[in-house]
Design an enzyme around this catalytic site. Structure first.
Site, short mmCIF file in Angstrom:
data_model
loop_
_atom_site.label_atom_id
_atom_site.label_comp_id
_atom_site.label_asym_id
_atom_site.label_seq_id
_atom_site.Cartn_x
_atom_site.Cartn_y
_atom_site.Cartn_z
CB CYS A 1 3.14 -3.50 -5.33
SG CYS A 1 1.66 -3.33 -6.41
NE ARG B 1 -1.06 -14.08 -1.68
CZ ARG B 1 -0.88 -13.16 -3.02
NH1 ARG B 1 0.04 -12.26 -3.17
NH2 ARG B 1 -2.10 -13.09 -3.69
CG HIS C 1 0.29 -7.22 0.26
ND1 HIS C 1 0.18 -7.22 -1.02
CD2 HIS C 1 0.62 -8.62 0.57
CE1 HIS C 1 0.72 -8.35 -1.76
NE2 HIS C 1 0.94 -9.20 -0.80
C1 CIR Z 1 -1.06 -10.61 -6.17
O1 CIR Z 1 -1.96 -11.23 -5.78
O2 CIR Z 1 0.07 -11.09 -5.61
C2 CIR Z 1 -1.06 -9.73 -7.09
N1 CIR Z 1 -1.87 -10.17 -8.15
C3 CIR Z 1 -1.09 -8.18 -6.51
C4 CIR Z 1 0.14 -7.99 -5.90
C5 CIR Z 1 -0.07 -6.59 -5.26
N2 CIR Z 1 1.31 -6.30 -4.70
C6 CIR Z 1 1.38 -5.23 -3.43
O3 CIR Z 1 0.51 -4.46 -3.28
N3 CIR Z 1 2.49 -5.25 -2.91
#
Ligand code: CIR
Length: 255
Positions: free
Chosen positions: A246, A131, A161
């Site tokens: 998150c 990402r 992440h």
């Molecule tokens: C994603 O893949 O972006 C979301 N399903 C999950 C994001 C989780 N974000 C985080 O841990 N900071």
């Protein structure tokens, strides 16, 4: 200093979320909403003022607000999250953040997910992941350097992440799953290995570690080491690869 958290209600479309490491399982959206509310209540119980933004169903993953920005005392950095379905989430939150901080943006081709940024005081460790790319990390470095922050890239492998792989628990302790990130850059911390592979993601709120109830062994380990913990059931949000960090943007606010 008082803490504010910005959250966003669960999208009706959460079942269309991005998935990187987990197989798709049906998410019970009403239950996800109740768990999200319980998470907000947990933050309130720790003295946080919570501002909930309305759901944005066009963004299935918008409940994971952490990825859209980084809020420091001096400014807010609105990111360009690094997967196309989420790229505009930064803009969706910029106006709200502008009430609290001056706003600076990470722009394409730079991408950055807030979930890749682990902060230890003035040191920002940024996961180089699927990402967050080098251009995004370089932009962040240029933005925060004038305020005395350092930015160190950390290769992330096997996790979505950096903060899936490790989070700063306070008191010089990095809670981590060493299999998922190259931790050699963390020089002045003690690494405490989480007892469950996904258990390394905790959110420090005024000295209490908010964490999912599904990692009881890691919770017990942290308590044996003298940390205060508060477990919340996040089962449905975890199916979307979300965790305790998150679900909010947490920052200090002056009274
Ligand atoms: C994603 O893949 O972006 C979301 N399903 C999950 C994001 C989780 N974000 C985080 O841990 N900071």
């Amino acid at each position: 200093m008082p803490l504010t958290a910005i959250t966003r209600s669960v999208s009706a479309t959460l079942n269309e979320c991005q998935l990187t490491c987990k197989p798709r399982e049906t998410i019970d959206v009403p239950l996800a909403r109740r768990q999200h509310t319980a998470y907000e209540d947990a933050l309130r119980s720790l003295g946080v003022a919570v501002t909930t933004l309305p759901a944005r169903d066009e963004f299935p993953d918008a409940v994971f607000v952490e990825d859209a920005a980084l809020v420091l005392d001096e400014l807010a950095v609105v990111t360009t999250p690094g997967t196309p379905s989420r790229a505009a989430e930064g803009e969706a939150i910029a106006e709200t953040l502008a009430r609290y901080r001056s706003v600076v943006r990470i722009t394409p081709p730079g991408t950055l997910d807030g979930g890749d940024i682990a902060r230890i005081d003035k040191a920002l460790y940024v996961g180089r992941s699927t990402r967050s790319n080098d251009a995004g990390i370089a932009q962040l470095r240029a933005i925060v350097a004038p305020f005395g922050y350092t930015v160190t890239a950390v290769p992330v492998t096997g996790a979505l992440h950096l903060k899936t792989a490790c989070t700063y628990a306070g008191r010089g302790t990095l809670l981590a799953n060493p299999a998922w990130a190259d931790l050699s850059v963390f020089k002045e911390v003690t690494v405490l290995e989480s007892a469950e592979p996904w258990g390394a993601s905790v959110l420090d709120v005024n000295g209490t570690l908010v964490m999912p109830s599904s990692y009881p062994k890691t919770k017990a380990l942290l308590e044996r080491k003298g940390f205060k913990t508060l477990a919340v059931d996040l089962s449905e949000l975890q199916k979307a690869e979300g965790g305790p960090t998150c679900l909010s943007l947490l920052f200090s606010t002056k009274q």
